[in-house]
Design a protein around this motif. Structure first.
Motif, PDB file in Angstrom:
ATOM      1  N   ARG A  34      -8.474  -4.684  -4.593  1.00  0.00           N
ATOM      2  CA  ARG A  34      -8.309  -6.133  -4.433  1.00  0.00           C
ATOM      3  C   ARG A  34     -10.098  -6.694  -4.624  1.00  0.00           C
ATOM      4  O   ARG A  34     -10.779  -5.844  -3.652  1.00  0.00           O
ATOM      5  N   PRO A  35     -10.358  -7.443  -5.425  1.00  0.00           N
ATOM      6  CA  PRO A  35     -11.894  -7.770  -5.511  1.00  0.00           C
ATOM      7  C   PRO A  35     -12.181  -8.690  -4.170  1.00  0.00           C
ATOM      8  O   PRO A  35     -11.290  -9.174  -3.491  1.00  0.00           O
ATOM      9  N   PHE A  36     -13.543  -8.580  -3.800  1.00  0.00           N
ATOM     10  CA  PHE A  36     -14.047  -9.567  -2.889  1.00  0.00           C
ATOM     11  C   PHE A  36     -14.152 -10.892  -3.390  1.00  0.00           C
ATOM     12  O   PHE A  36     -13.782 -11.939  -2.520  1.00  0.00           O
ATOM     13  N   ALA A  37     -14.544 -10.985  -4.642  1.00  0.00           N
ATOM     14  CA  ALA A  37     -14.724 -12.352  -5.316  1.00  0.00           C
ATOM     15  C   ALA A  37     -14.566 -12.370  -6.841  1.00  0.00           C
ATOM     16  O   ALA A  37     -14.331 -11.300  -7.188  1.00  0.00           O
ATOM     17  N   VAL A  38     -14.532 -13.425  -7.526  1.00  0.00           N
ATOM     18  CA  VAL A  38     -14.203 -13.156  -9.199  1.00  0.00           C
ATOM     19  C   VAL A  38     -15.322 -14.308  -9.584  1.00  0.00           C
ATOM     20  O   VAL A  38     -15.266 -15.513  -9.056  1.00  0.00           O
ATOM     21  N   ALA A  39     -16.202 -13.959 -10.301  1.00  0.00           N
ATOM     22  CA  ALA A  39     -17.067 -14.820 -10.927  1.00  0.00           C
ATOM     23  C   ALA A  39     -16.345 -15.506 -12.135  1.00  0.00           C
ATOM     24  O   ALA A  39     -15.795 -14.743 -12.812  1.00  0.00           O
ATOM     25  N   LEU A  86     -12.538 -21.627 -23.319  1.00  0.00           N
ATOM     26  CA  LEU A  86     -12.800 -20.122 -22.876  1.00  0.00           C
ATOM     27  C   LEU A  86     -12.673 -19.856 -21.429  1.00  0.00           C
ATOM     28  O   LEU A  86     -13.575 -20.722 -20.772  1.00  0.00           O
ATOM     29  N   TYR A  87     -11.980 -19.233 -20.958  1.00  0.00           N
ATOM     30  CA  TYR A  87     -12.147 -18.719 -19.798  1.00  0.00           C
ATOM     31  C   TYR A  87     -12.758 -17.278 -19.448  1.00  0.00           C
ATOM     32  O   TYR A  87     -12.021 -16.108 -20.097  1.00  0.00           O
ATOM     33  N   ILE A  88     -13.654 -16.837 -18.759  1.00  0.00           N
ATOM     34  CA  ILE A  88     -14.466 -15.743 -18.564  1.00  0.00           C
ATOM     35  C   ILE A  88     -14.290 -15.471 -16.921  1.00  0.00           C
ATOM     36  O   ILE A  88     -14.652 -16.123 -16.458  1.00  0.00           O
ATOM     37  N   SER A  89     -13.945 -14.330 -16.756  1.00  0.00           N
ATOM     38  CA  SER A  89     -13.803 -13.648 -15.275  1.00  0.00           C
ATOM     39  C   SER A  89     -14.293 -12.443 -15.170  1.00  0.00           C
ATOM     40  O   SER A  89     -14.158 -11.592 -15.973  1.00  0.00           O
ATOM     41  N   MET A  90     -15.039 -12.140 -14.077  1.00  0.00           N
ATOM     42  CA  MET A  90     -15.439 -10.854 -13.622  1.00  0.00           C
ATOM     43  C   MET A  90     -15.099 -10.735 -12.237  1.00  0.00           C
ATOM     44  O   MET A  90     -15.715 -11.342 -11.417  1.00  0.00           O
ATOM     45  N   PRO A  91     -14.416  -9.502 -11.685  1.00  0.00           N
ATOM     46  CA  PRO A  91     -14.158  -9.094 -10.428  1.00  0.00           C
ATOM     47  C   PRO A  91     -15.238  -8.708  -9.741  1.00  0.00           C
ATOM     48  O   PRO A  91     -15.922  -7.822 -10.639  1.00  0.00           O
ATOM     49  N   LEU A  92     -15.478  -8.800  -8.736  1.00  0.00           N
ATOM     50  CA  LEU A  92     -16.434  -8.118  -7.919  1.00  0.00           C
ATOM     51  C   LEU A  92     -15.796  -7.453  -6.687  1.00  0.00           C
ATOM     52  O   LEU A  92     -15.135  -8.103  -5.780  1.00  0.00           O
ATOM     53  N   GLU A 101     -13.879 -17.265  -4.299  1.00  0.00           N
ATOM     54  CA  GLU A 101     -13.994 -16.204  -2.936  1.00  0.00           C
ATOM     55  C   GLU A 101     -12.395 -16.057  -2.571  1.00  0.00           C
ATOM     56  O   GLU A 101     -11.705 -17.036  -2.566  1.00  0.00           O
ATOM     57  N   LEU A 102     -12.174 -14.881  -2.289  1.00  0.00           N
ATOM     58  CA  LEU A 102     -10.658 -14.439  -2.009  1.00  0.00           C
ATOM     59  C   LEU A 102     -10.698 -14.271  -0.461  1.00  0.00           C
ATOM     60  O   LEU A 102     -11.410 -13.319   0.272  1.00  0.00           O
ATOM     61  N   ASN A 103      -9.763 -14.980   0.135  1.00  0.00           N
ATOM     62  CA  ASN A 103      -9.586 -14.931   1.508  1.00  0.00           C
ATOM     63  C   ASN A 103      -8.783 -13.782   2.096  1.00  0.00           C
ATOM     64  O   ASN A 103      -7.744 -13.286   1.585  1.00  0.00           O
ATOM     65  N   SER A 104      -9.571 -12.795   2.732  1.00  0.00           N
ATOM     66  CA  SER A 104      -8.999 -11.492   3.277  1.00  0.00           C
ATOM     67  C   SER A 104      -8.025 -11.930   4.130  1.00  0.00           C
ATOM     68  O   SER A 104      -8.057 -13.004   4.893  1.00  0.00           O
ATOM     69  N   CYS A 105      -7.164 -10.984   4.576  1.00  0.00           N
ATOM     70  CA  CYS A 105      -6.135 -11.184   5.744  1.00  0.00           C
ATOM     71  C   CYS A 105      -6.417 -10.140   6.785  1.00  0.00           C
ATOM     72  O   CYS A 105      -6.652  -9.095   6.527  1.00  0.00           O
ATOM     73  N   VAL A 122      -0.312 -16.554   4.576  1.00  0.00           N
ATOM     74  CA  VAL A 122      -0.196 -15.965   3.188  1.00  0.00           C
ATOM     75  C   VAL A 122      -1.616 -15.930   2.504  1.00  0.00           C
ATOM     76  O   VAL A 122      -2.537 -16.724   2.880  1.00  0.00           O
ATOM     77  N   PRO A 123      -1.942 -14.580   1.929  1.00  0.00           N
ATOM     78  CA  PRO A 123      -3.283 -14.419   1.322  1.00  0.00           C
ATOM     79  C   PRO A 123      -3.590 -15.489   0.007  1.00  0.00           C
ATOM     80  O   PRO A 123      -2.693 -16.068  -0.541  1.00  0.00           O
ATOM     81  N   SER A 124      -4.779 -15.286  -0.410  1.00  0.00           N
ATOM     82  CA  SER A 124      -4.978 -15.899  -1.650  1.00  0.00           C
ATOM     83  C   SER A 124      -4.286 -15.287  -2.651  1.00  0.00           C
ATOM     84  O   SER A 124      -4.060 -14.014  -2.645  1.00  0.00           O
ATOM     85  N   SER A 125      -3.641 -16.037  -3.525  1.00  0.00           N
ATOM     86  CA  SER A 125      -3.183 -14.950  -4.923  1.00  0.00           C
ATOM     87  C   SER A 125      -3.937 -14.021  -5.472  1.00  0.00           C
ATOM     88  O   SER A 125      -5.422 -14.653  -5.637  1.00  0.00           O
ATOM     89  N   SER A 126      -3.393 -13.188  -5.996  1.00  0.00           N
ATOM     90  CA  SER A 126      -4.319 -12.133  -6.596  1.00  0.00           C
ATOM     91  C   SER A 126      -4.951 -12.750  -7.870  1.00  0.00           C
ATOM     92  O   SER A 126      -4.150 -13.281  -8.686  1.00  0.00           O
ATOM     93  N   PRO A 127      -6.127 -12.437  -8.216  1.00  0.00           N
ATOM     94  CA  PRO A 127      -6.873 -12.944  -9.477  1.00  0.00           C
ATOM     95  C   PRO A 127      -6.667 -11.976 -10.444  1.00  0.00           C
ATOM     96  O   PRO A 127      -7.101 -12.246 -11.716  1.00  0.00           O
ATOM     97  N   HIS A 128      -5.747 -10.972 -10.459  1.00  0.00           N
ATOM     98  CA  HIS A 128      -5.599 -10.164 -11.614  1.00  0.00           C
ATOM     99  C   HIS A 128      -4.888 -10.859 -12.603  1.00  0.00           C
ATOM    100  O   HIS A 128      -3.916 -11.537 -12.453  1.00  0.00           O
ATOM    101  N   ILE A 129      -5.329 -10.625 -14.009  1.00  0.00           N
ATOM    102  CA  ILE A 129      -5.161 -11.391 -15.081  1.00  0.00           C
ATOM    103  C   ILE A 129      -3.707 -11.161 -15.447  1.00  0.00           C
ATOM    104  O   ILE A 129      -3.169 -12.190 -15.928  1.00  0.00           O
TER     105      ILE A 129
END
Length: 523
Positions: free
Chosen positions: A325-330, A395-401, A443-447, A461-468
């Motif tokens: 699980r990423p900390f955040a996604v750019a 265009l949607y560009i995403s980078m997990p961090l 930013e992804l809210n941690s549980c 409930v946590p933030s939804s996973s950003p996995h594409i």
């Protein structure tokens, strides 16, 4: 008693919306509240003018958000997604879409091409055995090795001797050592078939994903994935909210919750629902009456601090095949004045074809000035998904961090935006300009686990996973777990009529659903 509910749900993200629809369909009285004036929360679908308003609000507390360009006169003809994703053709999410009847509220199409950028070149990623043998980029020996791996990955590999002792090794290393695949082929499988986010992701979870996607291929067509119209996840979240409203769910948008308290301790003299379970009183901004409920479900981002340590945190149960699980996604959203086109036959530079459902993958280290750790995904959308006017593209560009970044989303993603625009054929580059572009950090809210016994009836409930590719399935799984805990806390049982027994079920059987709600998918 109009202000008394079985359940109050805070936030209209995908997880919360699925949960609200399931509880409403199961016969519970539900109120759904969101401080935003739109559905979908972090997965919302917005018009361009709404996106600019969203950016301006974000800038008030996050100066790293940047936006360039003028608002076009046809801004409302766009449906821009804050959380772009694709839908696996087989999995928990598609099952919920069909079983709930929400599929009738939306339209879908197959994801088009999957393309990988490696070695400074674009390469189509084969999506079937036929594609592999028609590919001109691999030798016959390499094709045989890839076919052998795909047969292995599609089967019951867990007890296979080739995997024994290598479950936690990086997938790239496993593909090299066991199946003798070339570097280019191994990277394509790792990042554009297993959709690994990071360079050292473990073999076993990635194999689980690959097997799921191989099984999904062919259900609706050659691709394993579907793309939702009108921005995807946000439109689908609104569909689940509509399903809840049809069954009596009450919706309050654009109003913030100002306080949450336990009625038992705060106002014992107040009349509440006759129940010996903990109950809650909620005050909503500019709302005359307090709302009462026996079960409170909240996004972690909306739950006050004094309650966050008392909530029962719902966690995904599919970590066995999830990426870390990423900390955040750019993220970057870029609107292009022109259709999204790439050479259709990349290897021969033949004819071009408009493709507004393209998924382009940049593996770690593939782009000079890009990330050496994270894979970067580029999704495209256009008029074919009702997301943009004719002749325009998104265009949607995403980078997990994995950790907090010292760089802004713009610094991280600007090289990829430049690279994508340069990939268009030369004559098209001259015609294309950016209408506008937005860079921001999600930013992804941690549980955080409760430090004491959770308060019965209080669920977070946590933030939804950003996995594409995996995010929507995770959302459906978390929603089902939330539904079951909520039903249990309300001390209610639901009858599944076709089995003649009482048990908690996620969705009523189709035969018992209201007229017009079937298992059809709209194309």
């Amino acid at each position: 008693m109009d202000n008394h509910f079985d359940v109050i749900v805070l936030g209209t993200g995908l997880i919360e919306s699925i949960t609200a629809a399931a509880l409403s369909k199961a016969g519970f009285k539900v109120a759904h509240i969101d401080p935003n004036p739109y559905y979908g929360a972090a997965e919302a679908s917005l018009s361009l003018d709404e996106l600019v308003q969203w950016v301006n609000r974000r800038k008030e507390h996050d100066r790293s958000v940047t936006h360039y360009g003028e608002l076009p006169s046809y801004a409302r003809q766009y449906s821009v997604s804050l959380g772009p994703s694709v839908i696996p053709s087989i999995g928990p999410f598609i099952s919920s879409l069909i079983a709930s009847g929400v599929s009738r509220y939306g339209s879908f199409k197959l994801l088009g091409r999957v393309v990988i950028y490696d070695g400074g070149m674009l390469k189509d990623v084969p999506q079937s055995k036929d594609d592999i043998f028609q590919s001109k980029a691999m030798s016959l020996l390499e094709k045989r090795r890839v076919t052998r791996f795909l047969m292995f990955a599609a089967g019951d590999f867990e007890n296979n001797k080739e995997l024994h002792g290598r479950e936690n090794s990086p997938l790239l290393d496993f593909l090299h050592r066991i199946f003798l695949l070339s570097e280019a082929t191994a990277r394509a499988i790792t990042y554009a078939l297993g959709y690994c986010y990071f360079i050292a992701e473990k073999t076993l979870p990635a194999l689980h994903r690959i097997r799921a996607y191989l099984k999904a291929s062919g259900r609706y067509g050659p691709s394993s994935f579907l793309v939702g119209y009108y921005g995807g996840s946000g439109e689908i979240a609104q569909g689940f909210c509509r399903a809840a409203a049809v069954r009596g769910g009450v919706y309050i948008l654009g109003r913030s919750v100002t306080s949450i308290s336990s009625v038992d301790s705060a106002e014992p003299e107040n009349p509440v629902l006759t129940s010996d379970l903990p109950r809650f009183a909620i005050e909503v901004d500019d709302f005359p009456d307090r709302l009462h409920c026996r079960c409170l479900i909240s996004s972690t981002s909306l739950l006050p601090g004094h309650l966050s340590t008392l909530a029962d945190v719902i966690r995904p149960s599919i970590s066995s095949y999830s990426s870390p699980r990423p900390f955040a996604v750019a993220r970057c959203i870029a609107v292009v004045d022109g259709p999204i086109t790439l050479p259709w036959d990349i290897e021969d530079s033949g004819t071009s074809e408009v493709s507004d459902s393209l998924l382009l993958v940049f593996p770690p280290g593939s782009l000079h000035g890009g990330s050496a750790i994270s894979a970067v995904h580029v999704m495209t959308a256009g008029p074919g998904t009702m997301s943009a006017p004719s002749g325009k593209g998104i265009l949607y560009i995403s980078m997990p961090l994995l950790t907090n970044s010292v760089h802004s989303a713009e610094i991280l993603l600007r090289p990829y935006l430049t690279a994508v625009l340069s990939l268009f054929p030369a004559e098209q580059q001259q015609q294309k300009t950016l209408i506008c572009s937005t860079f921001y950090m999600q930013e992804l809210n941690s549980c955080t686990a409760s430090t004491s016994d959770p308060l019965v009836g209080l669920l977070a409930v946590p933030s939804s996973s950003p996995h594409i590719t995996q995010g929507v399935d995770e959302a459906a799984i978390v929603a089902e777990a939330t539904f079951r805990k909520a039903a249990y806390s309300l001390n209610r049982e639901i009858k599944e009529m076709n089995q003649g027994c009482e048990q908690t079920v996620f969705w009523p059987v189709l035969a018992e659903m209201e007229e017009g709600e079937g298992n059809d998918m709209h194309w």
